[in-house]
Design a protein around this motif. Sequence first.
Motif, PDB file in Angstrom:
ATOM      1  N   TYR A 197       0.833  -1.204   0.000  1.00 55.76           N
ATOM      2  CA  TYR A 197       0.000   0.000   0.000  1.00 55.76           C
ATOM      3  C   TYR A 197       0.870   1.258   0.000  1.00 55.76           C
ATOM      4  N   ILE A 198       1.922   1.282   0.812  1.00 53.52           N
ATOM      5  CA  ILE A 198       2.814   2.448   0.877  1.00 53.52           C
ATOM      6  C   ILE A 198       3.506   2.671  -0.463  1.00 53.52           C
ATOM      7  N   ILE A 199       3.974   1.595  -1.074  1.00 50.23           N
ATOM      8  CA  ILE A 199       4.641   1.715  -2.372  1.00 50.23           C
ATOM      9  C   ILE A 199       3.678   2.278  -3.422  1.00 50.23           C
ATOM     10  N   ARG A 200       2.441   1.793  -3.423  1.00 49.92           N
ATOM     11  CA  ARG A 200       1.455   2.301  -4.384  1.00 49.92           C
ATOM     12  C   ARG A 200       1.194   3.779  -4.176  1.00 49.92           C
ATOM     13  N   ALA A 235       1.957   9.368  -5.887  1.00 46.06           N
ATOM     14  CA  ALA A 235       2.376  10.740  -5.600  1.00 46.06           C
ATOM     15  C   ALA A 235       3.409  11.224  -6.608  1.00 46.06           C
ATOM     16  N   ALA A 236       4.328  10.331  -7.012  1.00 39.63           N
ATOM     17  CA  ALA A 236       5.331  10.697  -8.012  1.00 39.63           C
ATOM     18  C   ALA A 236       4.678  11.024  -9.348  1.00 39.63           C
ATOM     19  N   VAL A 237       3.705  10.204  -9.749  1.00 33.32           N
ATOM     20  CA  VAL A 237       2.985  10.474 -11.002  1.00 33.32           C
ATOM     21  C   VAL A 237       2.222  11.783 -10.899  1.00 33.32           C
ATOM     22  N   LEU A 238       1.629  12.032  -9.749  1.00 31.73           N
ATOM     23  CA  LEU A 238       0.878  13.276  -9.550  1.00 31.73           C
ATOM     24  C   LEU A 238       1.797  14.490  -9.644  1.00 31.73           C
ATOM     25  N   LEU A 239       3.000  14.377  -9.088  1.00 35.34           N
ATOM     26  CA  LEU A 239       3.954  15.479  -9.190  1.00 35.34           C
ATOM     27  C   LEU A 239       4.321  15.757 -10.647  1.00 35.34           C
ATOM     28  N   VAL A 288       1.412  17.545 -12.155  1.00 37.22           N
ATOM     29  CA  VAL A 288       1.381  18.937 -11.680  1.00 37.22           C
ATOM     30  C   VAL A 288       2.432  19.784 -12.394  1.00 37.22           C
ATOM     31  N   SER A 289       3.621  19.207 -12.597  1.00 41.36           N
ATOM     32  CA  SER A 289       4.666  19.953 -13.310  1.00 41.36           C
ATOM     33  C   SER A 289       4.245  20.262 -14.742  1.00 41.36           C
ATOM     34  N   ALA A 290       3.548  19.309 -15.388  1.00 38.11           N
ATOM     35  CA  ALA A 290       3.081  19.542 -16.755  1.00 38.11           C
ATOM     36  C   ALA A 290       2.020  20.629 -16.794  1.00 38.11           C
ATOM     37  N   PHE A 296       4.429  20.644  -1.734  1.00 38.65           N
ATOM     38  CA  PHE A 296       3.973  20.499  -0.350  1.00 38.65           C
ATOM     39  C   PHE A 296       2.567  19.906  -0.287  1.00 38.65           C
ATOM     40  N   ILE A 297       1.700  20.319  -1.194  1.00 41.85           N
ATOM     41  CA  ILE A 297       0.333  19.796  -1.198  1.00 41.85           C
ATOM     42  C   ILE A 297       0.334  18.308  -1.512  1.00 41.85           C
ATOM     43  N   VAL A 298       1.109  17.897  -2.513  1.00 42.76           N
ATOM     44  CA  VAL A 298       1.187  16.471  -2.861  1.00 42.76           C
ATOM     45  C   VAL A 298       1.808  15.681  -1.714  1.00 42.76           C
TER      46      VAL A 298
END
Length: 336
Positions: A4-7, A12-16, A19-21, A314-316
């Motif tokens: 669960y933690i890994i997922r 979160a990495a994909v979301l970042l 967000v950058s895009a 920070f939000i992510v």
Amino acid sequence: MFAYIIRRILAAAVLLLVVSAITFGIFFLLPALAGETTDQLAAQYVGKNPSPEAIAAVKQNLGFDQPLYVQYGRFLKALVSGAEYQFGPDPVSCHVPCFGYSFKNHVEVWPEISSRIPVTFSLAIGASVVWLISGVSTGVISALKPKSIFDRLSMGIALAGVSSPVFFTGALLLFFFHFKWPLFENVEYVNFTDDPFAWAGHLILPWVSLAFLYSALYARLTRAGMLETMSEDYIRTARAKGLVERKVIVRHGLRSALTPIITIFGMDLGLLLGGALITEQVFSLKGIGAYAVAAIGENDLPKVLGVTLVAAFFIVACNLLVDLLYAAVDPRVRLS
């Protein structure tokens, strides 16, 4: 639990990345879609009355004359490996993480933001502790004694708190407790490692001003959640089994009512870590929020871009923390 933690971390990495895009699109794609030329876009990065040489330098350094996917690639590369900009014979380095380079003042954005992070962190963390303790405890007591004098009084104060903006309560606190009755010292940031007591003493008024707004909301949410939870069948079953009332309230009632509190706390804390603009302006604190306001006033787009990226991070990060806390509070989440 580990899976669960890994997922959650991967999500979160994909979301970042997303967000950058989106951030890149707001600052670079939307102006082009609105009809701005590359010269007009570059001119916004070098201030008023820019020279043709300065515009050409910005175009070359940021790659405005290249396809958007190339610009986005350079944008991501600068974040993870830094960048170099050419303004003459000697190149200028933007070190990792390169959140932008102010072409107006010729300074890196990240060192300026990082120097202000302790101020914003101190304000946000201190205020969040105050509003969590006061708001949750008030909501629990109100739910356990509904329609009592304490319940009506606390919910009335909570309604006033929700209706009171920070610039109003902050100005009142400064007027009464600093100028009229000098009970508290002048609001300024003192490094925690230098003097923890002075650090807390100078930030009490901003903490109370900010926490008054949030604790009111948390008190109402906690009260509503506890009223709903304490009427559930499993609460009656726990009491029928002979559990003491304190364990029924804390282990069964409050634990279930905390789920929405954790959700909103992650969002609120993430937003504050990205910059408590109004509070920092009212109390003249030089944090990320004040830096963002100054950057907007100067129309310094690289600084605004840097603050946007840091706030999004920070939000992510806080939402990732919320997901991990869910697993600790509700075991059912670990199996999802």
